[in-house]
Design a protein around this motif. Structure first.
Motif: not given
Lengths: 513, 378
Positions: A51-54, A72-77, A80-87, B11-21
């Protein structure tokens, strides 16, 4: 300003369907501090960091960077906030050089001057003590070098907040030490570092503070200097656990499996196994240690009849008749029909050992469904077996007709191990059987392996945690680059010796060049 | 703030996967989608034609249930679509994307026609029917097994291969029609053995289509049992879910692929027999009429369950019959019928998305916080 944390999380919650992966979690990291995020597998560490890394978006809660709330909506964001994640799994292009991978995806003006990039990389390397050749291609690199590229990649982008997800899982003890030295230098340079781990001794060695998560809940944050392994385990597991494996002396050992000079090629013609020879004895646990991808998987698959051998033989000695059978180039079905009771717990549980969408009963049937002459399935026996396994190994499941993919990692593994043990094997092979399991399940698996050993089964155990290998095995075979680099007595050897053997083959190659 | 990052809002809309329906929730979503589809169709009808939508829906139902003749035609169409759907199912269950049912059925049709034309008046019906059955099944099997062999041994792409085999089958039929032209110059085959009825499947209990329907019903039950309770059916599921698991337990994957495609092809062959000998008594390049592709949708919507497939193929046939009824009853262009079918299918298929995923709207309070903190920042 000096007391403003570099990054702070407040009351973060994230749910996946009905599962609450993170519930109301808060933590903070100062500049020039290393924070360990400790928790068992499935406790929500990686979710929180994603969630921190978008990568994910929190359902509730705030992220505060340098005193200001951010979204933070995306890894790009995140970048921009100077966060780097090493997966944990590297995201590099194999055919590019280190320098090319490092600038990949940057929106620079005009053309990149790759020499300039190389100089900048060299500068960063010397500042923090990395050893890297910017012009080396990724596919020529070892795992630890690839990790170095990943770290430089985020530093090159100017990251001030670094997140490392289980960085030591793939490293030898020596490489881990080097990484820690680099991390300490970065800390002293004022970076804020979060390291995700479940290895206690590493937490104590590297971090300033520890935040503990358990099953998605925030437990506590403590200063590393004021805690110890016992206290941390208790916070992590929720109760006191004894971390001891009872290792008995091997009794009545006799040769069960003779692997003689086997060679195995990949599809591209690269040698995956190179002149591998060893003996597995009954009533003994043979540990196999090595850097990930050194040929462990191929070795077990060759024995199980899933890999074609170029050279060599695999001799199975029947415990009652003492007759020798060559398993080379036999299919798993042929091996079974020869009366060889070989069980195999593969590394990829849901992709190989089990069928995720099938229920426990149908998964129990995988090994035995061909029994009998009828064209139709007999579900009675597998159903009894499923219920027995659920009861004896304490599988947490709504019932025997639940698809295994819906079970947690530990329970999936219990189903798989339960099935493999049920056929009373004479050889039991297990590849990374505790990967992704919580501490209690891990120790249950160790005990099961020990039980099998005491029953006179020849157990072959591929592990990644050297401490466990040392405690559990009787002998340890070290594999490096597809070659056996040593077979040592687990009771007398040391972690350092194994670490050196793990990298021996690679060292040799480098010298040849 | 020291960095140059742009302030973002959630974001206005986000899509998320449902758990077992839960199954009934899934069906509620699907039910809602059909209701919405009908409402959308009503709008289109009113906008385009000014007709009363209720009357139009009445015609929709009349298309399938208007008279006993219409019911029989609907059942016959249902049986044929179901038969082809059954045929594609074993392969799809194995994750073998066979889109060549069209060609496999057509080859079955062709083999049946050959028997009817050359043997129809020479052999007694009791001997001819088994010969036609063997020939059509064999033709379907050959057409299905060729791509399977290539896929099993050399990993060729089964989708492309089976698709191309369709064109070959169509051209073969076109080629044969040149020889069988009747009357000459019509470029059609005409009704085969129209006077002697040689090689026609017998009419039982005075109902022309009853035999077809019974055969397909038996196939449905048979395939259901085969997939669910037989060892081979189990092997198909394992190979479909994970080839690695199949290899690990010693299943001969190549054998299973070829065997399963042979079964698919055999059922396609039977469908061909029923179409030519049991229904049309003639052959053309469009005898199968796209059923080989519609069947894929039927099979998928029913999640490869033969019992549910009776429902999904009923739905498709019902819509199809209803739509053409609307077109004739209101003297509308055929295209209106197609538009309506398209809209309804769009909603039904779209509902699967909402069964598996849910949408999260941006939360109001969150936005409020953000603007508040932004003000403080200033």
């Amino acid at each position: 300003m000096t007391n403003t944390p570099a990054i702070e999380l407040r009351n973060i919650t994230k749910r996946f369907g009905n599962v609450c992966a993170n519930n109301n979690i808060s933590l903070s990291v100062q500049k020039g501090e290393i924070l360990s995020l400790l928790g068992e597998n499935g406790s929500g560490k990686t979710t929180l960091m994603n969630m921190i890394s978008g990568i994910y978006f929190p359902d509730e809660g705030e992220i505060i960077i340098g005193g200001e709330e951010v979204v933070i909506r995306s890894p790009k964001d995140a970048f921009d906030y100077k966060i780097g994640m090493i997966h944990q799994h590297f995201k590099l292009v194999d055919v590019f050089t280190a320098a090319e991978n490092i600038v990949l995806g940057l929106n620079g003006e005009g053309k990149f001057n790759i020499n300039q990039v190389s100089r900048n990389v060299a500068e960063i390397s010397s500042k923090y003590g990395f050893e890297i050749d910017p012009n080396k291609k990724i596919y020529e690199m070892s795992v630890s070098e690839k990790q170095t590229v990943e770290i430089i990649k985020v530093l090159y982008r100017g990251a001030d907040i670094l997140i490392l997800d289980e960085p030591t899982a793939v490293l030898t003890p020596q490489e881990t030490e080097k990484l820690f030295a680099v991390l300490r230098r970065m800390r002293d340079d004022g970076k804020a570092i979060i390291i995700i781990t479940h290895k206690l001794h590493e937490v104590l060695a590297i971090s300033d503070r520890v935040t503990v998560l358990r099953k998605g809940e925030y437990i506590d944050t403590v200063k590393t200097s004021e805690t110890d392994e016992m206290a941390l385990t208790e916070m992590m597991v929720g109760k006191k656990v004894s971390l001891n494996i009872d290792r008995s002396e091997p009794k009545n050992t006799e040769e069960r499996l003779l692997v003689e000079h086997i060679d195995c090629l990949s599809r591209e013609g690269v040698k995956l196994l190179d002149d591998v020879s060893f003996t597995a004895r009954s009533g003994e646990i043979l540990g196999i240690a090595g850097i990930a991808g050194s040929g462990q998987r191929e070795l077990l698959e060759a024995i199980a009849g899933l890999q074609h051998l170029e050279e060599g033989r695999i001799i199975y000695i029947d415990p009652t008749t003492k007759q020798e059978e060559d398993l080379k180039d036999k299919t798993p079905l042929q091996i079974r029909n020869m009366g060889v009771r070989l069980s195999f717990v593969p590394e990829d549980r849901l992709g190989m050992g089990l069928v995720g969408n099938m229920d426990i009963v149908d998964n129990m049937m995988l090994r035995s469904y061909t029994k009998g002459n009828s064209a139709f399935l007999q579900r009675k026996e597998p159903k009894d077996l499923a219920e027995r396994v659920i009861k004896q190994l304490g599988v947490v499941t709504p019932g025997a007709s639940t698809p295994v993919r819906r079970l947690s990692g530990g329970n999936v593994q219990k189903v798989l191990v339960g099935r493999e043990i049920a056929s009373s094997p004479t050889v039991l092979m297990a590849a990374y059987p505790v990967r992704g399991l919580d501490i209690n399940s891990s120790y249950m698996i160790y005990n099961l392996l020990n039980e099998q050993k005491e029953k006179g089964v020849a157990v072959i155990f591929v592990g990644e945690d050297l401490d466990v290998l040392l405690e559990l095995s009787d002998r340890i075979l070290v594999i490096g680059g597809g070659k056996v680099t040593g077979i040592v007595d687990a009771r007398t050897t040391t972690k350092e010796e194994i670490g050196l053997l793990m990298t021996k083959a690679k060292g040799g190659e480098a010298n040849d060049k | 703030m020291t960095n140059n990052a742009v302030k973002h809002s959630e974001p206005l809309l986000r899509v998320s996967k449902r758990a077992e329906v839960v199954w009934w929730k899934g069906w509620i979503i699907r039910g809602i989608s059909i209701v919405l589809a009908l409402i959308a169709c009503a709008f289109i009808i009113v906008l385009l034609t000014g007709q009363n939508p209720i009357e139009v829906y009445g015609a929709l139902i009349k298309g399938s249930f208007g008279s006993s003749r219409k019911v029989w035609i609907m059942l016959q169409n249902l049986a044929m679509l179901l038969c082809v759907s059954l045929a594609v199912t074993p392969a799809f269950k194995m994750r073998f994307w066979n889109i060549g049912a069209e060609g496999q059925v057509l080859m079955g049709c062709l083999a049946t026609s050959v028997c009817m034309i050359y043997l129809g008046d020479k052999l007694p019906i009791g001997l001819l029917i088994p010969i036609m059955l063997i020939a059509s099944v064999l033709a379907g099997v050959i057409w299905a097994v060729i791509p399977a062999i290539f896929n099993a041994n050399w990993k060729t792409n089964e989708t492309l291969f089976t698709l191309m085999m369709n064109y070959v089958a169509t051209q073969l039929v076109a080629f044969c029609i040149v020889f069988w032209e009747n009357p000459l110059g019509s470029n059609t085959v005409g009704v085969i053995n129209s006077s002697t009825q040689g090689g026609w499947l017998p009419v039982i209990f005075g109902q022309k289509y009853l035999l077809n329907i019974l055969v397909v019903a038996a196939l449905t039950v048979g395939l259901y049992i085969y997939l669910k309770y037989s060892k081979q059916g189990y092997e198909i599921s394992v190979v479909g879910e994970s080839v690695n698991t199949a290899k690990y337990v010693g299943i001969n994957v190549k054998k299973v692929i070829i065997r399963t495609m042979a079964i698919s092809g055999a059922i396609c062959g039977v469908a061909g027999l029923l179409l030519v000998s049991g229904t049309d008594h003639t052959i053309s390049t469009t005898t199968v009429g796209g059923m080989g592709f519609t069947a894929i949708m039927v099979s998928w919507l029913a999640k490869f369950n033969p019992a549910l497939m009776t429902l999904t193929s009923f739905l498709i046939v019902f819509l199809d019959r209803g739509a053409s009824e609307i077109a004739t009853a209101f003297r509308l262009n055929e295209s209106v019928a197609d538009i309506l079918t398209g809209v309804i299918l769009f909603f039904i298929i779209g509902s699967e998305f909402f069964v598996n995923y849910k949408l999260n709207l941006r939360k109001k309070h969150n936005q409020g916080n953000l603007s508040a903190s932004a003000k403080e920042g200033k």
